[in-house]
Write a protein that holds these residues in place. Sequence first.
Motif, mmCIF file in Angstrom:
data_model
loop_
_atom_site.group_PDB
_atom_site.id
_atom_site.type_symbol
_atom_site.label_atom_id
_atom_site.label_comp_id
_atom_site.label_asym_id
_atom_site.label_seq_id
_atom_site.Cartn_x
_atom_site.Cartn_y
_atom_site.Cartn_z
ATOM 1 N N TYR A 1 0.838 -1.207 0.000
ATOM 2 C CA TYR A 1 0.000 0.000 0.000
ATOM 3 C C TYR A 1 0.874 1.259 0.000
ATOM 4 O O TYR A 1 0.563 2.242 -0.697
ATOM 5 N N ASN A 2 1.943 1.245 0.786
ATOM 6 C CA ASN A 2 2.856 2.391 0.806
ATOM 7 C C ASN A 2 3.487 2.631 -0.555
ATOM 8 O O ASN A 2 3.537 3.770 -1.047
ATOM 9 N N ILE A 3 3.972 1.579 -1.165
ATOM 10 C CA ILE A 3 4.639 1.698 -2.463
ATOM 11 C C ILE A 3 3.657 2.154 -3.536
ATOM 12 O O ILE A 3 3.988 2.995 -4.388
ATOM 13 N N THR A 4 2.433 1.625 -3.491
ATOM 14 C CA THR A 4 1.422 2.016 -4.469
ATOM 15 C C THR A 4 1.085 3.500 -4.346
ATOM 16 O O THR A 4 1.053 4.235 -5.349
ATOM 17 N N GLY A 5 0.831 3.966 -3.132
ATOM 18 C CA GLY A 5 0.505 5.372 -2.926
ATOM 19 C C GLY A 5 1.649 6.289 -3.325
ATOM 20 O O GLY A 5 1.438 7.326 -3.967
ATOM 21 N N ALA A 6 2.873 5.897 -2.950
ATOM 22 C CA ALA A 6 4.041 6.723 -3.283
ATOM 23 C C ALA A 6 4.254 6.783 -4.793
ATOM 24 O O ALA A 6 4.593 7.843 -5.344
ATOM 25 N N THR A 7 4.055 5.675 -5.480
ATOM 26 C CA THR A 7 4.269 5.646 -6.926
ATOM 27 C C THR A 7 3.239 6.496 -7.654
ATOM 28 O O THR A 7 3.578 7.278 -8.554
ATOM 29 N N ILE A 8 1.974 6.366 -7.266
ATOM 30 C CA ILE A 8 0.924 7.168 -7.922
ATOM 31 C C ILE A 8 1.160 8.653 -7.674
ATOM 32 O O ILE A 8 1.037 9.488 -8.579
ATOM 33 N N GLY A 9 1.511 9.012 -6.438
ATOM 34 C CA GLY A 9 1.805 10.417 -6.130
ATOM 35 C C GLY A 9 2.992 10.929 -6.910
ATOM 36 O O GLY A 9 2.988 12.071 -7.405
ATOM 37 N N ALA A 10 4.033 10.086 -7.044
ATOM 38 C CA ALA A 10 5.218 10.482 -7.803
ATOM 39 C C ALA A 10 4.877 10.690 -9.274
ATOM 40 O O ALA A 10 5.365 11.633 -9.910
ATOM 41 N N VAL A 11 4.040 9.816 -9.818
ATOM 42 C CA VAL A 11 3.626 9.956 -11.215
ATOM 43 C C VAL A 11 2.855 11.254 -11.413
ATOM 44 O O VAL A 11 3.026 11.958 -12.423
ATOM 45 N N ALA A 12 2.022 11.607 -10.440
ATOM 46 C CA ALA A 12 1.225 12.837 -10.554
ATOM 47 C C ALA A 12 2.120 14.070 -10.620
ATOM 48 O O ALA A 12 1.944 14.942 -11.487
ATOM 49 N N ILE A 13 3.105 14.171 -9.718
ATOM 50 C CA ILE A 13 3.971 15.350 -9.733
ATOM 51 C C ILE A 13 4.909 15.311 -10.945
ATOM 52 O O ILE A 13 5.269 16.349 -11.506
ATOM 53 N N PHE A 14 5.297 14.125 -11.378
ATOM 54 C CA PHE A 14 6.109 13.984 -12.592
ATOM 55 C C PHE A 14 5.358 14.530 -13.803
ATOM 56 O O PHE A 14 5.921 15.287 -14.613
ATOM 57 N N LEU A 15 4.090 14.159 -13.933
ATOM 58 C CA LEU A 15 3.293 14.629 -15.074
ATOM 59 C C LEU A 15 3.083 16.140 -15.021
ATOM 60 O O LEU A 15 3.145 16.816 -16.051
ATOM 61 N N ALA A 16 2.844 16.668 -13.830
ATOM 62 C CA ALA A 16 2.666 18.114 -13.697
ATOM 63 C C ALA A 16 3.939 18.849 -14.090
ATOM 64 O O ALA A 16 3.891 19.862 -14.804
ATOM 65 N N ALA A 17 5.085 18.334 -13.648
ATOM 66 C CA ALA A 17 6.355 18.980 -13.967
ATOM 67 C C ALA A 17 6.678 18.857 -15.452
ATOM 68 O O ALA A 17 7.151 19.817 -16.074
ATOM 69 N N ARG A 18 6.413 17.689 -16.036
ATOM 70 C CA ARG A 18 6.723 17.500 -17.451
ATOM 71 C C ARG A 18 5.815 18.355 -18.326
ATOM 72 O O ARG A 18 6.268 18.943 -19.316
ATOM 73 N N TRP A 19 4.539 18.436 -17.962
ATOM 74 C CA TRP A 19 3.609 19.239 -18.763
ATOM 75 C C TRP A 19 3.929 20.720 -18.630
ATOM 76 O O TRP A 19 3.840 21.480 -19.591
ATOM 77 N N GLY A 20 4.317 21.134 -17.429
ATOM 78 C CA GLY A 20 4.571 22.554 -17.209
ATOM 79 C C GLY A 20 5.900 23.035 -17.761
ATOM 80 O O GLY A 20 5.969 24.093 -18.393
ATOM 81 N N LEU A 21 6.959 22.252 -17.528
ATOM 82 C CA LEU A 21 8.291 22.702 -17.927
ATOM 83 C C LEU A 21 9.102 21.636 -18.641
ATOM 84 O O LEU A 21 9.961 21.943 -19.463
ATOM 85 N N GLY A 22 8.854 20.377 -18.287
ATOM 86 C CA GLY A 22 9.742 19.309 -18.718
ATOM 87 C C GLY A 22 9.904 19.159 -20.209
ATOM 88 O O GLY A 22 11.024 19.015 -20.720
#
Length: 243
Positions: free
Chosen positions: A97-118
């Motif tokens: 459960y910890n790994i799943t939550g951390a991975t989904i959260g990481a993907v969310a901020i990754f997508l926000a960063a890539r869409w905004g600047l990446g």
Amino acid sequence: MSDMTETPKSARTRLLPLAVIAVVAVAGALTLRDVLSFEALRENREALLAFRDANYAGTVAAFILAYVAIVAFSLPGATVATLTGGFLFATFPGALYNITGATIGAVAIFLAARWGLGERLAARMEASDGMVKRIKDGIDENQWSMLFLIRLVPAVPFFVANLVPAFVGVPLWRFAVTTFLGIIPGAVVYTSVGAGLGAVFERGETPDLGILFEPHVLGPILGLCALSALPIVLKAVRGRKGV
């Protein structure tokens, strides 16, 4: 629409998710530090256990969603959340459960960063020359190894490991896979500490979070780091021999 023709409005729209994350992160740092703390977990442990026993599936869903929010918005309390996963659900399936939550959260901020600047940063790095281009090429040639390495090295902050890949054009699926697998060692260690919190609470003590740096734990993790870095070293050696 290319960067050359992108309007100010569309540029602001792209940066909106990152701006929201930044605002929520600052607000969370100012208001949630005492809420998402070990002391809060200690004080509310009986209520949490009672809620879990009454509604296990709902507790799992709420826990994972809370973990996603903590990671996605870089809120304080990620370590406490990991301990809570072990406290509520034991080492397994708590670690999952910890790994799943951390991975989904990481993907969310990754997508926000890539869409905004990446995407624009990656394109500019690709079009540049000199040192910047060499750095970008080095990362591209060793993406799997580099991604695993930044996840395994305890000294690399989690949010840094989420943002840097977005800024150098790492594919989403590769980022997600290496995040999920790369955080397993540390997550299992801290989840196991959380699984023993019941006895810690009874003794009125604080959990030993330095366990990650004890030789019997740190040694295997550093071994995995060395294994991840091996392809990079081999490529560098072969490149020098080929010169």
